[in-house]
Scaffold this active site. Structure first.
Site, PDB file in Angstrom:
ATOM      1  N   SER A  68       0.785  -1.237   0.000  1.00  0.00           N
ATOM      2  CA  SER A  68       0.000   0.000   0.000  1.00  0.00           C
ATOM      3  C   SER A  68       0.817   1.287   0.000  1.00  0.00           C
ATOM      4  O   SER A  68       0.274   2.367  -0.214  1.00  0.00           O
ATOM      5  CB  SER A  68      -0.955   0.017   1.201  1.00  0.00           C
ATOM      6  OG  SER A  68      -0.247   0.028   2.418  1.00  0.00           O
TER       7      SER A  68
ATOM      8  N   LYS B 130      -6.039   4.720   8.098  1.00  0.00           N
ATOM      9  CA  LYS B 130      -4.895   5.494   7.609  1.00  0.00           C
ATOM     10  C   LYS B 130      -5.175   6.995   7.635  1.00  0.00           C
ATOM     11  O   LYS B 130      -4.278   7.796   7.871  1.00  0.00           O
ATOM     12  CB  LYS B 130      -4.507   5.023   6.206  1.00  0.00           C
ATOM     13  CG  LYS B 130      -3.932   3.619   6.224  1.00  0.00           C
ATOM     14  CD  LYS B 130      -3.510   3.134   4.862  1.00  0.00           C
ATOM     15  CE  LYS B 130      -2.892   1.740   4.982  1.00  0.00           C
ATOM     16  NZ  LYS B 130      -2.404   1.205   3.706  1.00  0.00           N
TER      17      LYS B 130
END
Length: 340
Positions: free
Chosen positions: A234, A279
């Site tokens: 990611s 996140k």
């Protein structure tokens, strides 16, 4: 007598409480991780300095016990996933961890390639063999190979990619033999295996592994990316931005704290990731002012839409920017005014 009962009950309770910490449930729990500056992690030889920062964002993921499961139930930005949503079929936790580290390695390679090509610099690869990602129970490799083993020869022959390895084995039949030369923890080993029909396609034979290329990228100037035990793909977009920024004289951070997430393929496309909500929380806590989120070409359930929803929910001033490609991120930064 009553005192003994109380003492015995207390000891039993202590054992149950301690046991609850070590008893694993068939779930995984994810929670907000960290937002980490990339400049100390990525170093391009004689690279340009930046006034702001690019940051990667992470989630903390672990097998649930009774306490972490209950905690996740009560906290808004902690998620619970059934084990089958995390592990592939017949995949062990050790193989999962190896897979995550190799996904990170592939992410770094793509980031370097995209950044250097955008900077007009040549890119070459040296192929070194293949890595074993998973070994299927009951197949020839079971008990012989392990996740993380590096196969560099088969029947004494070297191959330049996993496709050629698969093609070579694919021409053989059940009952045929192959001799593998591989390394495990820097120790060279050999093994002779007898091919069996594949469970998913009995007309074909194999040894029962999933694999990925072991290749080394060759670029000038040299670049080092130190990720230690961070796994998964990611951080690809943010790796690419940091590398490109160090390669170019113009500082694309413009003095801002810029976080983000998204996979990166070799063509420069940004892909979706899991845990976007966590996140956003991590980036906000770290003081990020801009956050790049995968747009997924405007899909209704895109990472970008989920990021915007979370940003509103936590009342952050951080700007959420949708991107489908690395070039889109660069073009946004080009137009961004310098921070005063």
């Amino acid at each position: 007598m009553r005192k003994k009962i109380y003492v015995g009950s207390f000891i039993l309770l202590i054992f149950l409480l301690i046991g609850g910490m070590y008893y694993s449930l068939p779930y995984y729990v994810s929670k907000p991780g960290m937002a980490k500056e990339l400049a100390p992690i990525i170093t391009v030889d004689d690279g340009y300095q930046e006034k702001g920062n690019f940051m990667l964002t992470t989630v903390r993921m672990g097998r649930a016990n009774i306490y972490s499961y209950l905690e996740a139930k009560m906290r808004k930005y902690e998620e619970i996933y059934p084990i089958e949503m995390i592990l592939n079929k017949e995949e062990t936790e050790e193989e999962y961890n190896v897979r995550q580290l190799h996904l990170m390695a592939a992410s770094k390679l793509n980031a370097i390639e995209v950044a250097y090509r955008r900077a007009g610099l040549p890119v070459q690869y040296n192929y070194k063999g293949i890595y074993v990602m998973q070994v299927f129970p009951g197949m020839p490799a079971d008990g012989i190979l392990q996740a993380g083993d590096r196969i560099f020869k088969i029947d004494g022959k070297s191959f330049s990619s996993s496709e050629k390895f698969i093609s070579y084995v694919g021409k053989k039949h059940a009952g045929d033999h192959v001799t593998l030369t591989f390394t495990r923890k820097n120790t060279e080993k050999t093994a002779k295996l007898t091919l069996k029909p594949l469970k998913q396609d009995p007309k074909r034979a194999g040894i029962g592994i999933t694999l990925v290329d072991d290749k080394e990228i060759v670029v000038k100037p040299n670049v080092k990316v130190k990720t230690n035990d961070i796994g998964g793909p990611s951080a690809g977009l943010m790796f690419t931005l940091e590398i490109y920024n160090q390669l170019t004289k113009e500082d694309f951070t413009k003095g801002y704290q810029i976080a983000g997430t998204g996979t990166m393929d070799a063509a420069g496309n940004v892909g979706p990731i899991g845990g976007i909500e966590q996140k956003i929380v991590a980036a906000d806590k770290a003081g990020a002012e801009i956050f790049f989120a995968p747009n997924e070409k405007g899909a209704k359930d895109s990472n970008y839409r989920a990021a915007v929803k979370t940003a509103r929910d936590i009342n952050t001033k951080m700007k959420i920017i949708p991107v489908d490609t690395f070039n889109e991120a660069v073009e946004y930064l080009k137009k961004l005014p310098k921070k005063k």
